[in-house]
Design a protein around this motif. Structure first.
Motif, PDB file in Angstrom:
ATOM      1  N   GLU A 227      55.157  90.497  43.625  1.00  0.00           N
ATOM      2  CA  GLU A 227      53.835  89.854  43.739  1.00  0.00           C
ATOM      3  C   GLU A 227      53.877  88.380  43.841  1.00  0.00           C
ATOM      4  N   LEU A 228      53.401  87.794  44.442  1.00  0.00           N
ATOM      5  CA  LEU A 228      53.356  86.316  44.760  1.00  0.00           C
ATOM      6  C   LEU A 228      51.896  85.891  44.746  1.00  0.00           C
ATOM      7  N   ARG A 229      51.575  85.149  43.794  1.00  0.00           N
ATOM      8  CA  ARG A 229      50.150  84.333  43.655  1.00  0.00           C
ATOM      9  C   ARG A 229      50.216  83.074  44.071  1.00  0.00           C
ATOM     10  N   PHE A 230      49.148  82.535  44.805  1.00  0.00           N
ATOM     11  CA  PHE A 230      49.400  81.230  45.576  1.00  0.00           C
ATOM     12  C   PHE A 230      47.860  80.619  45.863  1.00  0.00           C
ATOM     13  N   HIS A 231      47.943  79.407  46.010  1.00  0.00           N
ATOM     14  CA  HIS A 231      46.500  78.909  46.428  1.00  0.00           C
ATOM     15  C   HIS A 231      46.808  77.854  47.603  1.00  0.00           C
TER      16      HIS A 231
END
Length: 376
Positions: A227-231
């Protein structure tokens, strides 16, 4: 009494901490520089010359991809993907291709890809010798360059590079995608799926146990789902990308239905697929085909998507772009006439980029938009 209460509080805190997800964002940022060639300084333990040689090759592929394919595809999808499509995206048979998903759905809240390849162990970098690192980076250069040139990867090459790779190749592909599209990673965690399809994150104890596995292939399978969270740079909107290792044929889903259960919990979604070996037409992929019919409201694909044979009776309509006469592989032969008829019946809508497989005759690009018809 006060001592007993304090002991209970400390014990509860200890248990909660033990169950906390292990965070790998620091490792992700190192791999972003060393493997995916984003701007930054590699760690002192790695010779700058090794990274420079790798990035000289990889950045050439990235720059050509960004100036060519991405420029054309970005404009097309900005004009053709409705703003009202679901912000939850499912991409089966995806390999390491987060980049195309971000091109089609740049504002998605959640993107899930599924394939036979594991994300890979993010701690591998620290255990490689100089010669091993050079070899592993050469694999990244070759496979990522192939994806950027052809807009699809050869399945067997990807399996070899990612299952037994000495670097987390699938993860590096994903980090490269974030960098190319102007996103920044904020969190990296690994997880397994419960029987009911819920995300269960790896803890410190899980990571310690996995790192004791000496065989790279076996260890990579422990780090299969990521799981990669990014913005977007400058934006506060956090987005989520998950990759799940799953064989989506009926026999494997019957044996382990956690991946399908996870997808079904998302409700109605947007979707995409390409270069998927025509698996959605096979009799042993009926469950995944039915998932698409039941849950997808808007989808883009090449001719390996949901064929009109199944989509039209289920209430979908199709819009073709580019040209298609025949499949580029034997597996698509039986369904190719159906697609050819659809393309022949519709207005000619040229496209300037390839999306997945080329047409088998003229080697030109083709693309299909499928959408669920509104209820009468």
């Amino acid at each position: 009494m006060r001592g007993l209460l304090l002991s209970l509080i400390l014990a509860t805190a200890s248990t909660a901490n033990a169950d906390a997800p292990h965070e790998f964002i620091a490792d992700a940022k190192v791999l972003l520089v060393v493997g995916a060639c984003a701007d930054g300084t590699p760690p002192e333990t790695i010779k700058p010359a090794i990274v420079e040689a790798h990035c000289k090759i990889l950045k050439k592929s990235q720059d050509e991809y960004k100036a060519g394919w991405m420029t054309e595809a970005d404009a097309f999808f900005a004009a053709n993907v409705p703003k009202t499509v679901a912000k939850t995206v499912v991409y089966p048979f995806a390999g390491g291709d987060l980049s195309t998903a971000l091109t089609v759905y740049p504002d998605a809240d959640e993107i899930t890809t599924l394939s036979l390849e594991p994300a890979g162990d993010p701690l591998d970098l620290g255990r490689l010798s100089e010669s091993q690192l050079k070899s592993a980076l050469a694999t990244v250069e070759k496979e990522l360059g192939s994806l950027y040139r052809s807009n699809f990867s050869v399945t067997m090459n990807m399996i070899g590079a990612m299952r037994s790779g000495t670097l987390p190749t699938q993860l590096i592909f994903s980090l490269s995608a974030l960098s190319l599209h102007g996103y920044e990673p904020t969190s990296l965690r690994y997880f397994k799926l419960s029987t009911d399809g819920d995300v269960v994150y790896m803890t410190d104890a899980d990571v310690t146990a996995a790192e004791k596995i000496s065989n790279a292939g076996a260890r990579n399978r422990e780090f299969a789902n990521v799981e990669l969270r990014f913005h977007k740079t400058g934006s506060a909107h956090e987005q989520v990308y998950r990759h799940i290792l799953a064989n989506l044929d009926d026999a494997h889903i019957k044996k382990d239905g956690s991946a399908l259960a996870h997808l079904e919990k998302k409700g109605h979604v947007a979707a995409m697929t390409k270069a998927a070996s025509y698996l959605l037409t096979f009799d042993d992929f009926k469950k995944m085909r039915q998932y698409v019919i039941d849950h997808v409201d808007w989808m883009v694909s090449d001719s390996t998507g949901l064929a009109p044979t199944y989509g039209v009776p289920a209430g979908f309509e199709y819009e073709t772009h580019g040209a298609f006469a025949t499949s580029n592989m034997a597996a698509g032969g039986p369904i190719a006439p159906v697609w050819k008829k659809l393309f022949d019946e519709q207005p000619k809508r040229p496209i300037k980029f390839r999306f997945g497989y080329p047409d088998g005759k003229a080697h030109s690009g083709h693309l299909i938009i499928m959408r669920r018809k509104a209820a009468a």
